[in-house]
Design an enzyme around this catalytic site. Structure first.
Site, short mmCIF file in Angstrom:
data_model
loop_
_atom_site.label_atom_id
_atom_site.label_comp_id
_atom_site.label_asym_id
_atom_site.label_seq_id
_atom_site.Cartn_x
_atom_site.Cartn_y
_atom_site.Cartn_z
N GLN A 130 0.86 -1.20 0.00
CA GLN A 130 0.00 0.00 0.00
C GLN A 130 0.89 1.24 0.00
OE1 GLN A 130 -3.50 -0.59 2.96
NE2 GLN A 130 -1.91 -2.03 3.54
N HIS A 150 -1.52 1.39 -4.29
CA HIS A 150 -1.97 2.77 -4.06
C HIS A 150 -1.14 3.79 -4.85
CE1 HIS A 150 -4.11 1.63 -0.01
NE2 HIS A 150 -4.72 1.17 -1.08
N GLY A 166 2.49 -4.52 9.03
CA GLY A 166 2.48 -3.09 9.30
C GLY A 166 1.39 -2.28 8.64
N THR A 167 0.16 -2.75 8.75
CA THR A 167 -0.96 -1.95 8.23
C THR A 167 -2.10 -2.01 9.23
OG1 THR A 167 -2.60 -1.75 6.47
CG2 THR A 167 -1.59 -3.91 6.74
N SER A 168 -2.79 -0.89 9.39
CA SER A 168 -3.80 -0.79 10.45
C SER A 168 -5.08 -1.55 10.11
CB SER A 168 -4.13 0.68 10.71
OG SER A 168 -4.53 1.31 9.52
N ALA A 219 8.45 -4.67 12.39
CA ALA A 219 8.82 -5.38 11.16
C ALA A 219 10.28 -5.82 11.18
CB ALA A 219 8.54 -4.48 9.95
N1 APR Z 1 6.68 -2.38 12.19
C1 APR Z 1 5.50 -2.88 11.77
N2 APR Z 1 4.34 -2.21 11.89
C2 APR Z 1 4.37 -0.99 12.45
C3 APR Z 1 5.56 -0.40 12.90
C4 APR Z 1 6.76 -1.15 12.76
N3 APR Z 1 7.94 -0.68 13.17
N4 APR Z 1 5.26 0.83 13.40
C5 APR Z 1 3.94 0.98 13.26
N5 APR Z 1 3.39 -0.12 12.69
C6 APR Z 1 1.99 -0.37 12.35
C7 APR Z 1 0.98 0.32 13.23
O1 APR Z 1 0.71 -0.47 14.37
C8 APR Z 1 -0.23 0.45 12.31
O2 APR Z 1 -1.07 -0.66 12.46
O3 APR Z 1 1.76 0.13 11.06
C9 APR Z 1 0.39 0.42 10.90
C10 APR Z 1 0.28 1.71 10.15
O4 APR Z 1 -1.08 1.98 9.87
P1 APR Z 1 -1.52 3.18 8.96
O5 APR Z 1 -0.82 4.42 9.38
O6 APR Z 1 -3.01 3.20 8.96
O7 APR Z 1 -0.96 2.82 7.51
P2 APR Z 1 -1.59 1.86 6.43
O8 APR Z 1 -2.39 0.77 7.05
O9 APR Z 1 -0.49 1.47 5.51
O10 APR Z 1 -2.58 2.84 5.66
C11 APR Z 1 -3.31 2.33 4.58
O11 APR Z 1 -4.30 4.45 4.12
O12 APR Z 1 -3.73 6.68 4.22
C12 APR Z 1 -4.04 5.63 3.38
O13 APR Z 1 -3.41 5.15 1.16
C13 APR Z 1 -2.89 5.34 2.45
O14 APR Z 1 -1.76 3.28 1.94
C14 APR Z 1 -2.33 4.04 2.98
C15 APR Z 1 -3.57 3.39 3.57
#
Ligand code: APR
Length: 254
Positions: free
Chosen positions: A115, A133, A201-203, A245
């Site tokens: 993403q 994305h 690592g994605t929410s 990660a």
């Molecule tokens: N290692 C692994 N995961 C981590 C780390 C780390 N060091 N630090 C933080 N995280 C996790 C957090 O716990 C969280 O669950 O990474 C996740 C980040 O979540 P978001 O900020 O929501 O990012 P993401 O899920 O990639 O967002 C999805 O939303 O804003 C839009 O298009 C954009 O691609 C993006 C999409």
């Protein structure tokens, strides 16, 4: 899933449940990896929700939507110019390198879908990366619609780019909220072949990416999440490996 996911923390290299932070793949396995902003966090790039979804006091929706583009192109380009600058100053981390290494070993049995719009997977050596994305270092004319490589920074009203061919506005080649991610058919087709879905690592808050785990479950694919905290869709995973990660991935495929 009724029992919920099995969780393992970093201390659980071999826990009472017999869970190891190690993934054994057979020659029959096909691994589908989905990464999010968390994999680049330890390279110094801020996650979206981690920063409260804010950039310079603006909500992400104010800078990453078609409506934002219509309302204030200069603001949108300032945001993406800053992200181009941040990403070009960042370096891939051990987690990016671990995925590049497993790709070398698995070849066609490996698929990396991210993403993220940064290029840290490529700079770590990943050969084939599907940026669902879009890409930070590509732009496209809103009329011609053809993406092209572009690393320039556009930070003032005077410097906003226009298409050389038709003079229409040029926008970042990014999938904004409300737009359709790129090549979803390829993603679904490849996921269909996968025996393991590894999500890092994605929410789990942005669809359709957050829904891939549900599709995997329907076809009985093993589903594993890696991250320091549980994602919103945590109940859908068979296993959750709690850790960052770079803590988990380098030894995961040992
Ligand atoms: N290692 C692994 N995961 C981590 C780390 C780390 N060091 N630090 C933080 N995280 C996790 C957090 O716990 C969280 O669950 O990474 C996740 C980040 O979540 P978001 O900020 O929501 O990012 P993401 O899920 O990639 O967002 C999805 O939303 O804003 C839009 O298009 C954009 O691609 C993006 C999409």
């Amino acid at each position: 899933m009724s029992d919920g996911p099995v969780r393992a923390g970093l201390s659980d290299t071999s826990s009472e449940d017999g869970i190891e932070q190690c993934m054994h793949l057979t020659p029959q396995d096909h691994l589908f990896v989905l990464t999010g902003a968390g994999i680049s966090a330890e390279s110094g790039l801020a996650t979206f929700r981690g920063s409260g979804g804010l950039w310079n006091g603006h909500r992400v929706e104010q800078v990453a939507t078609p409506e934002a583009w219509q309302a204030d192109r200069e603001l949108v380009w300032r945001f993406y110019s800053q992200r181009r600058r941040d990403a070009s100053e960042a370096e891939p981390n051990a987690a990016h390198y671990a995925l590049a290494k497993i790709e070398l070993e698995l070849g066609d049995r490996f698929y990396l879908c991210t993403q993220n719009v940064d290029d840290l997977h490529e700079r770590a050596g990943s050969q084939r990366v599907h940026h669902m994305h879009g890409s930070l270092y590509e732009s496209r004319c809103v009329r011609c619609d053809e993406p092209f490589a572009d690393k320039a920074l556009y930070e003032t009203a005077m410097s906003l780019p226009v298409c050389e061919a038709c003079r229409a506005a040029v926008r970042p080649h990014i999938v904004w909220f409300g737009e359709t991610p790129l090549e979803m058919e390829t993603i679904y087709r490849t996921l269909n072949r996968a025996t393991v879905l590894l999500v890092v690592g994605t929410s789990g808050s942005v669809y359709p990416a957050a829904g891939l785990v549900h599709i995997a479950n329907q076809q009985r694919t093993r589903t594993v999440y890696v991250g320091p905290e549980e994602p919103l869709n945590h109940e859908a995973f068979h296993e959750i490996l709690l850790g960052t990660a770079t803590e988990v991935l380098p030894s995961l495929f040992r």
